[in-house]
Enzyme design. Structure first.
Site, PDB file in Angstrom:
ATOM      1  N   GLU A 522     -11.801   5.457 -11.556  1.00 50.98           N
ATOM      2  CA  GLU A 522     -11.825   3.915 -11.724  1.00 50.98           C
ATOM      3  C   GLU A 522     -12.481   3.570 -10.394  1.00 50.98           C
ATOM      4  O   GLU A 522     -12.194   3.642  -9.237  1.00 50.98           O
ATOM      5  CB  GLU A 522     -10.495   3.348 -11.942  1.00 50.98           C
ATOM      6  CG  GLU A 522     -10.168   3.697 -13.197  1.00 50.98           C
ATOM      7  CD  GLU A 522      -8.570   3.696 -13.218  1.00 50.98           C
ATOM      8  OE1 GLU A 522      -8.068   2.996 -12.464  1.00 50.98           O
ATOM      9  OE2 GLU A 522      -8.111   4.209 -14.145  1.00 50.98           O
ATOM     10  N   SER A 552      -8.621   4.957 -17.612  1.00 51.70           N
ATOM     11  CA  SER A 552      -7.933   6.047 -18.789  1.00 51.70           C
ATOM     12  C   SER A 552      -7.529   7.073 -17.982  1.00 51.70           C
ATOM     13  O   SER A 552      -8.093   8.223 -17.664  1.00 51.70           O
ATOM     14  CB  SER A 552      -9.126   6.395 -19.762  1.00 51.70           C
ATOM     15  OG  SER A 552      -9.699   5.230 -20.242  1.00 51.70           O
ATOM     16  N   ILE A 580       0.284   8.038 -11.986  1.00 50.53           N
ATOM     17  CA  ILE A 580       0.404   9.569 -12.195  1.00 50.53           C
ATOM     18  C   ILE A 580       1.246   9.240 -13.929  1.00 50.53           C
ATOM     19  O   ILE A 580       0.938  10.277 -14.615  1.00 50.53           O
ATOM     20  CB  ILE A 580       1.280  10.247 -11.296  1.00 50.53           C
ATOM     21  CG1 ILE A 580       0.584  10.705 -10.269  1.00 50.53           C
ATOM     22  CG2 ILE A 580       1.926  11.448 -11.686  1.00 50.53           C
ATOM     23  CD1 ILE A 580       1.166  11.167  -9.092  1.00 50.53           C
ATOM     24  N   HIS A 620       3.451  -0.025  -7.288  1.00 54.16           N
ATOM     25  CA  HIS A 620       2.063  -0.010  -6.349  1.00 54.16           C
ATOM     26  C   HIS A 620       2.342   0.784  -5.026  1.00 54.16           C
ATOM     27  O   HIS A 620       1.504   0.798  -4.130  1.00 54.16           O
ATOM     28  CB  HIS A 620       1.376  -1.032  -6.228  1.00 54.16           C
ATOM     29  CG  HIS A 620       0.337  -1.335  -7.430  1.00 54.16           C
ATOM     30  ND1 HIS A 620       0.683  -1.418  -8.579  1.00 54.16           N
ATOM     31  CD2 HIS A 620      -1.011  -1.518  -7.431  1.00 54.16           C
ATOM     32  CE1 HIS A 620      -0.526  -1.702  -9.414  1.00 54.16           C
ATOM     33  NE2 HIS A 620      -1.553  -1.761  -8.537  1.00 54.16           N
TER      34      HIS A 620
END
Lengths: 843, 79
Positions: A522, A552, A580, A620
């Site tokens: 990305e 994705s 992950i 995050h």
């Protein structure tokens, strides 16, 4: 800042415009166009449109080919009936055998498999499901029919040094090349299903993971729908590397409920293949999603119960304007299937992929041999029994005079005899030897990694423009290579090479000199990755080498695996390690396992970069190194310095094994403080597995993972200054592999060990290191090895992070409070909790 | 009225940027929204737009020098 008549405004920002007119991406989002009223027109999706008369098929294909279609279906039926008999009765054709493994049979679905293979060339690669014996056999038989005899002989002689072929010749026979090749195919598969040493995959794959690349039969897969992304990645390799053939993702109707299947279909239909890519083989990925739609996902009914679609083919319309050229076809008729696959294949070869086929058929057998068919009625099964593809196709051949009824019976008997002979050989350990782990206990362990590297990529760089014309490269060239001034002052990240720059240099070298390597993820292109590691790369490489992927994660990893299985090399990125989970199966079951499940035949050179965040809270900022290190088959590294980052990334990109490469967002701007001379300008590799002594000491060893290195070094300064303790600080650098020797040598000297990591302590790799070193160095230690990790609760917000990640004060508290009790002073860190109580509560 | 041109906060971990080039010279007239100065951080290169229309009165941080987040790069005398 405010004074009368004077305001301070942060200027609005905009991205610097690309300077090279060849490179800018101009896909304008025009509000006038996108806001125009209208409706979306969907292309018609044909349903059972095949109506070619049998006479026309006969004229086109010839009688011999039609008879072979029946013969191939008979072989598959007999093969699977044999497995079913072993599971149900422990015997088949007078042969007793206890088969303990899985048998997901496709009895009733043979026409789908044979029809598909009838339309494929040897260079087309099929990727299977857990129920893919039929597709494997059909593809193999199809390849055997099409390959020349010298090629077949070479393939058979070349596999396992000819051992499998010799077993077939000695114990089954078969006469001419093609007959022997068919026995070779059936025996190699059955020996693999029985997990014997001379199975196609050395007995490491088994029923659900059998494959034989020379015939274009690529891995089957025990995970529903997992072949979708892998086949898409393999199609990417066909598009970019070989230019030859297509791939087929075989999956069941149940897999249309799997997110990764959707991700794969979209990935193969990305508009950028047409709008932005400039490779030779234009257009979408040449992959056919072949859904063997038997109406049941184990016991749940797709149509009418678990899915929203009424017709599986409808989902093509959700993917792209071409609706993936979707069709529903009759999977009980091999010729209808072959007709559809032929037409879809032509579209794929013409660059109009991907394509989708909804192949309706019926599984006459149970899902597995423990299936009591509680979920379907006897009437339904009888109705489909009447459509048994073998019976209906036999009847057509007889009705049209292609075969006499006696000939059909003779073919059935011949198929039974072939399978009987193959089976008799495969159950015999003298012919199909048991994998002897007792004699060689580390046999499987040695298969986990290739542990091989490519040569240093060299030669003229292949880039869109000279490297010197890239602003980032010019800027970096002006930077100091070492991060400290002569007086020991830290240089600015704008004035010295950072960890981010160091990573860029290894990526640049491999990208520029090895065209097999592609990089994506990305925001990898214009943005340069979310953290700017790739800044400047988009000026150098066309979209087919470096591209923005959809969000994705499963497809990012699965396609990288498929691309690598086909001879490519992939560098992919998950923006945050916390993602992950979105690619869990792809990382843990696919990327990690194909090397070992193929007994080393397949290589998976995939580097998966994952950043570990901070300041962004619970989802995050997590260090998940231990999750990856826990999975057999993944190499895991976590560098903390620019020198190590550059060298380890070069090793990762050069290696033939899958690597999860962790990077700390907090360290991207870190400059080099250790390696004399700084980060070398030239290419170099730091071998995996070697922990590095970053500071020498005598009294205590602190072993760190990732950014904890810097807290440990600061603590070491203070321990020396305040307590006169000399601390050796060792940076683990790698988690898998990991050479304990340097740490054991250190502990032999210091006799005390503290392991520091930012991962949640419970189940962390720091715990593994401490446990192992405690065992290996038990006699040298005067105290139990101690671990400081993060507590087993969520990563808190930015302002609370110092209460979570181990800080200098936390290290000092443990060293002075526990490892050197005589040095105990007032606690400074936040960790005032009762360790035993927390452990009891698993916190 | 004088309007400062500041180095914006460009991300949590970014502390400073380098001025790559000024796209206007002192004394040039500038229009609000016009690209004025190109800067590079460790992560990215970008252009800062003029926060106001007027005349670029002074350049305080010239090309190739570093500027901390929040520093005044230059001043516009607004029209």
């Amino acid at each position: 800042m405010f004074t009368a008549g004077h305001v301070s405004l942060a200027g609005r920002l905009r991205a610097a415009k690309p300077k090279d007119p060849a490179m800018p991406k101009e896909i304008a989002v025009d509000p006038a166009l996108t806001r125009r009223p209208g409706s979306i027109e969907l292309p018609p999706i044909p349903v059972h449109a095949y109506d070619r008369p049998f006479a026309a098929e006969r004229a086109a294909r010839g009688d011999a080919a039609l008879v072979d279609v029946l013969r191939h279906m008979l072989l598959i039926r007999e093969f699977e009936s044999m497995l079913g008999a072993f599971k149900a009765q422990g015997a088949y054709a007078g042969i007793s055998y206890l088969y303990k493994g899985p048998a997901h049979l496709s009895i009733g679905q043979e026409a789908a498999a044979v029809g598909q293979a009838l339309a494929l060339e040897p260079a087309d690669h099929v990727f299977g499901s857990h129920r893919s014996h039929g597709e494997f056999i059909a593809k193999g038989l199809s390849a055997i029919a099409r390959l020349g005899e010298p090629a077949l002989e070479a393939i058979m002689a070349g596999h396992q040094g000819g051992a499998l072929l010799r077993a077939v010749e000695s114990h089954i026979g078969g006469g001419d090349t093609r007959a022997r090749a068919e026995n070779f195919l059936l025996f190699g598969l059955l020996a693999e299903i029985f997990m014997r040493a001379n199975g196609f995959n050395g007995g490491m794959g088994g029923s659900m993971h059998a494959f034989f690349p020379p015939f274009g039969a690529y891995p089957n897969n025990a995970i529903v729908g997992a072949s979708a992304g892998i086949a898409a990645g393999a199609a990417l390799a066909k598009k970019l590397l070989t230019g030859d053939g297509i791939t087929v993702a075989n999956a069941g109707d149940g897999s249309t409920g799997c997110g990764p299947v959707w991700e794969a279909m979209n990935f193969s239909a990305m508009a950028q293949y047409d709008t932005l890519w400039t490779d030779q083989r234009r257009g979408g990925l040449p992959v056919l999603y072949f859904f063997t739609n038997n109406f049941y996902a184990m016991g749940g009914q797709t149509r009418g119960e678990t899915m929203g679609w009424d017709r599986l083919a409808r989902i093509g319309a959700a993917v792209n304007p071409a609706a993936m050229h979707a069709e529903t076809v009759d999977g009980t008729d091999p010729l209808a299937v072959a007709d559809a696959v032929t037409r879809k294949r032509a579209l794929l070869v013409a660059g109009r992929g991907p394509a989708l086929l909804d192949v309706e058929c019926y599984r006459l057998s149970g899902h597995s041999t423990t299936d009591a068919n509680a979920y379907r009625t006897r009437e339904e099964m009888q109705a489909w029994q009447a459509l048994d593809p073998i019976e209906t196709f036999s009847a057509r051949l007889v009705a049209h005079g292609v075969l006499e009824p006696d000939a059909v019976a003779a073919m059935k008997a011949a198929a039974a005899e072939t399978i009987r002979a193959v089976t008799a050989a495969a159950v015999d350990p003298a012919i199909a030897p048991i994998v002897d782990v007792h004699a060689d206990p580390e046999l499987i362990g040695r298969l986990m990694f290739a542990d091989a590297e490519i040569a240093v990529p060299a030669g003229e760089p292949v880039t869109l423009k000279p490297l010197g014309e890239v602003a980032r490269i010019r800027q970096d060239a002006k930077k100091a290579r070492f991060g400290l001034s002569e007086t020991g002052e830290k240089l600015s990240a704008m004035r010295a090479i950072t960890l981010r720059d160091a990573l860029f240099e290894s990526v640049l070298h491999h990208m520029a000199h090895d065209e097999r390597l592609i990089a994506y993820g990305e925001e990898c292109r214009e943005w340069g990755g979310a953290f700017g590691v790739y800044r400047g790369l988009s000026e150098l490489f066309p979209h087919q080498r470096l591209f923005n992927s959809p969000i994705s994660e499963a497809a990012i990893v699965a396609t990288a695996v498929g691309y690598a299985l086909e001879g490519g090399r992939a560098l992919v990125e998950l923006m945050y390690g916390d993602f992950i989970g979105r690619a869990g199966d792809e990382i843990f079951n696919q990327m990690a396992k194909w090397h070992s499940m193929s007994a080393g035949a397949l290589k998976v050179p995939v580097v998966l970069r994952c950043s570990i965040g901070s300041k962004y809270g619970a989802q995050h900022s997590q260090d998940w190194t231990a999750l990856c290190a826990h999975i057999p088959g993944l190499k895991v590294v976590y560098p903390a310095t620019p020198y190590d980052a550059k060298g380890l990334l070069a090793s990762a990109l050069a290696g033939d094994d899958p690597v999860v490469f962790f990077e700390s967002q907090r360290l991207y701007d870190t400059t080099e403080h250790f390696h004399a001379g700084g980060v070398p300008t030239d290419y170099y590799r730091v071998p995996f597995g070697v922990p590095d002594v970053k500071r020498a000491g005598e009294d205590l060893t602190i072993l760190t993972i990732g950014p904890s290195l810097y807290a440990a070094l600061a603590a070491a300064d203070e321990l020396q200054a305040t307590h006169g303790l000399s601390t050796e600080v060792i940076d683990a650098r790698s988690l898998v592999p990991f050479d304990y020797a340097p740490v054991l040598a250190s502990v032999k000297k210091t006799r005390r060990l503290l392991v520091v990591s930012e991962a949640s302590e419970r189940g962390s790799f720091a715990m593994t290191l401490a446990a192992n070193i405690g065992r290996f160095a038990f006699g040298d230690l005067v105290a139990a090895p101690r671990v400081i990790g993060s507590p087993n609760w969520i990563v808190p917000g930015a302002d609370m992070e110092t209460t979570y990640f181990p800080q200098v004060a936390d290290i000092l508290d443990v060293v002075t409070g526990e490892l050197f009790p005589e040095k105990k002073s007032n606690r400074r860190g936040v960790r005032g909790w009762d360790e035993l109580d927390l452990a009891r509560r698993a916190l | 009225m004088d309007v400062d041109i500041l180095v914006p906060q460009l991300g949590n971990e970014i502390e400073e940027a380098q001025v790559d080039s000024w796209l206007k010279a002192e004394g040039d007239s500038v229009t609000a929204g016009e690209a004025l100065v190109a800067i590079t951080t460790p992560k990215l290169t970008m252009e800062i737009e003029a926060p106001a229309s007027g005349t670029l009165k002074s350049i305080l941080i010239p090309a190739d020098e570093l500027a901390a987040v929040g520093a005044v790069l230059g001043v516009i005398e607004s029209a």
